[in-house]
Motif scaffolding. Structure first.
Motif, PDB file in Angstrom:
ATOM      1  N   VAL A  23     -21.042  31.257 -12.982  1.00  0.00           N
ATOM      2  CA  VAL A  23     -22.434  30.957 -13.353  1.00  0.00           C
ATOM      3  C   VAL A  23     -22.536  29.519 -13.868  1.00  0.00           C
ATOM      4  O   VAL A  23     -23.446  28.777 -13.476  1.00  0.00           O
ATOM      5  CB  VAL A  23     -22.947  31.956 -14.410  1.00  0.00           C
ATOM      6  N   ARG A  24     -21.596  29.123 -14.703  1.00  0.00           N
ATOM      7  CA  ARG A  24     -21.612  27.749 -15.258  1.00  0.00           C
ATOM      8  C   ARG A  24     -21.486  26.721 -14.142  1.00  0.00           C
ATOM      9  O   ARG A  24     -22.237  25.739 -14.093  1.00  0.00           O
ATOM     10  CB  ARG A  24     -20.478  27.578 -16.273  1.00  0.00           C
ATOM     11  N   ILE A  25     -20.539  26.933 -13.253  1.00  0.00           N
ATOM     12  CA  ILE A  25     -20.323  25.993 -12.156  1.00  0.00           C
ATOM     13  C   ILE A  25     -21.553  25.916 -11.266  1.00  0.00           C
ATOM     14  O   ILE A  25     -22.013  24.823 -10.920  1.00  0.00           O
ATOM     15  CB  ILE A  25     -19.067  26.381 -11.349  1.00  0.00           C
ATOM     16  N   ALA A  26     -22.094  27.060 -10.874  1.00  0.00           N
ATOM     17  CA  ALA A  26     -23.271  27.071  -9.994  1.00  0.00           C
ATOM     18  C   ALA A  26     -24.473  26.413 -10.674  1.00  0.00           C
ATOM     19  O   ALA A  26     -25.203  25.637 -10.045  1.00  0.00           O
ATOM     20  CB  ALA A  26     -23.606  28.501  -9.573  1.00  0.00           C
ATOM     21  N   THR A  27     -24.666  26.697 -11.941  1.00  0.00           N
ATOM     22  CA  THR A  27     -25.793  26.106 -12.674  1.00  0.00           C
ATOM     23  C   THR A  27     -25.673  24.584 -12.691  1.00  0.00           C
ATOM     24  O   THR A  27     -26.654  23.868 -12.423  1.00  0.00           O
ATOM     25  CB  THR A  27     -25.846  26.667 -14.110  1.00  0.00           C
ATOM     26  N   ASN A  28     -24.498  24.081 -12.984  1.00  0.00           N
ATOM     27  CA  ASN A  28     -24.292  22.627 -13.003  1.00  0.00           C
ATOM     28  C   ASN A  28     -24.343  22.022 -11.604  1.00  0.00           C
ATOM     29  O   ASN A  28     -24.928  20.953 -11.412  1.00  0.00           O
ATOM     30  CB  ASN A  28     -22.972  22.286 -13.690  1.00  0.00           C
ATOM     31  N   ALA A  29     -23.739  22.691 -10.647  1.00  0.00           N
ATOM     32  CA  ALA A  29     -23.688  22.157  -9.277  1.00  0.00           C
ATOM     33  C   ALA A  29     -25.067  22.080  -8.634  1.00  0.00           C
ATOM     34  O   ALA A  29     -25.347  21.163  -7.862  1.00  0.00           O
ATOM     35  CB  ALA A  29     -22.763  23.014  -8.410  1.00  0.00           C
ATOM     36  N   HIS A  30     -25.929  23.033  -8.955  1.00  0.00           N
ATOM     37  CA  HIS A  30     -27.260  23.077  -8.336  1.00  0.00           C
ATOM     38  C   HIS A  30     -28.352  22.451  -9.206  1.00  0.00           C
ATOM     39  O   HIS A  30     -29.532  22.505  -8.843  1.00  0.00           O
ATOM     40  CB  HIS A  30     -27.624  24.523  -7.982  1.00  0.00           C
ATOM     41  N   ARG A  31     -27.961  21.853 -10.321  1.00  0.00           N
ATOM     42  CA  ARG A  31     -28.936  21.216 -11.213  1.00  0.00           C
ATOM     43  C   ARG A  31     -29.750  20.186 -10.429  1.00  0.00           C
ATOM     44  O   ARG A  31     -29.207  19.357  -9.711  1.00  0.00           O
ATOM     45  CB  ARG A  31     -28.233  20.544 -12.381  1.00  0.00           C
ATOM     46  N   GLY A  32     -31.057  20.279 -10.521  1.00  0.00           N
ATOM     47  CA  GLY A  32     -31.947  19.340  -9.836  1.00  0.00           C
ATOM     48  C   GLY A  32     -32.272  19.732  -8.400  1.00  0.00           C
ATOM     49  O   GLY A  32     -33.151  19.133  -7.792  1.00  0.00           O
ATOM     50  N   GLN A  33     -31.587  20.733  -7.862  1.00  0.00           N
ATOM     51  CA  GLN A  33     -31.878  21.192  -6.495  1.00  0.00           C
ATOM     52  C   GLN A  33     -32.973  22.256  -6.542  1.00  0.00           C
ATOM     53  O   GLN A  33     -33.061  23.022  -7.506  1.00  0.00           O
ATOM     54  CB  GLN A  33     -30.626  21.781  -5.842  1.00  0.00           C
ATOM     55  N   THR A  34     -33.780  22.279  -5.496  1.00  0.00           N
ATOM     56  CA  THR A  34     -34.819  23.296  -5.413  1.00  0.00           C
ATOM     57  C   THR A  34     -34.644  24.122  -4.146  1.00  0.00           C
ATOM     58  O   THR A  34     -34.110  23.653  -3.142  1.00  0.00           O
ATOM     59  CB  THR A  34     -36.228  22.675  -5.423  1.00  0.00           C
ATOM     60  N   GLY A  35     -35.110  25.351  -4.220  1.00  0.00           N
ATOM     61  CA  GLY A  35     -35.038  26.269  -3.083  1.00  0.00           C
ATOM     62  C   GLY A  35     -36.236  26.125  -2.175  1.00  0.00           C
ATOM     63  O   GLY A  35     -37.106  25.262  -2.372  1.00  0.00           O
ATOM     64  N   LYS A  36     -36.289  26.996  -1.180  1.00  0.00           N
ATOM     65  CA  LYS A  36     -37.386  26.988  -0.213  1.00  0.00           C
ATOM     66  C   LYS A  36     -38.750  27.186  -0.872  1.00  0.00           C
ATOM     67  O   LYS A  36     -39.769  26.753  -0.351  1.00  0.00           O
ATOM     68  CB  LYS A  36     -37.158  28.097   0.825  1.00  0.00           C
TER      69      LYS A  36
END
Length: 153
Positions: A23-36
């Motif tokens: 969860v920590r890695i995904a949260t940091n890795a996707h920070r600033g990204q938006t979905g469809k």
């Protein structure tokens, strides 16, 4: 489904520790990204995780990390203590350069851990597309492909 967690030269990590790291890695890795849907991308990962059994949730959180975050690789996940079975599943869910949808889905279907996460991912993409009023036919076709390839395994 329980994924046994054993790493060389490290203490074994509990399922809870693996989940928290993912969860920590995904949260940091996707920070600033938006979905469809324009919402934070991590919400897609959360929805995918809620569609699979608890032992697969770390894989669900990590399913797009290697593909969408330049700072993450399979080797980095390995160094962070994730078990090889999870890394293999994330690999099966990660599109390779130039890979078409059929090949990606076929690889995911061939890995039992990845297959359930791929199904949940496609189902979430279908639902998000329908909620936005879009044409979800591509997601239905991909789900059909996954079902066909999964039966062949």
């Amino acid at each position: 489904m329980t994924v046994h967690v054993a790493t060389q030269d490290r203490l074994d990590l509990s399922q809870d520790q693996i989940f928290v790291r993912a969860v920590r890695i995904a949260t940091n890795a996707h920070r600033g990204q938006t979905g469809k849907d324009g919402r934070p991308y991590i919400e897609h990962c959360e929805r995918v995780a809620m569609r699979v059994e608890p032992g697969l949730r770390p894989i669900a959180y990590l399913h797009d990390v290697v593909e969408q975050a330049e700072s993450w690789s399979l080797d980095r996940l390995r160094l962070d203590g994730f078990p090889e079975a999870m890394i293999e599943a994330v690999d099966a869910l990660t599109r390779k350069d130039g890979e078409d949808d059929e090949s990606l889905i076929r690889r995911g279907a061939a890995n039992p851990l990845a297959c359930a996460v791929r199904r949940a991912d496609l189902e979430d993409n279908l639902q998000a597309t329908l909620s936005a009023g879009g044409d979800a036919e591509q997601w239905r076709q991909k789900l059909d492909m996954l079902a066909t390839f999964g039966k062949a395994q």
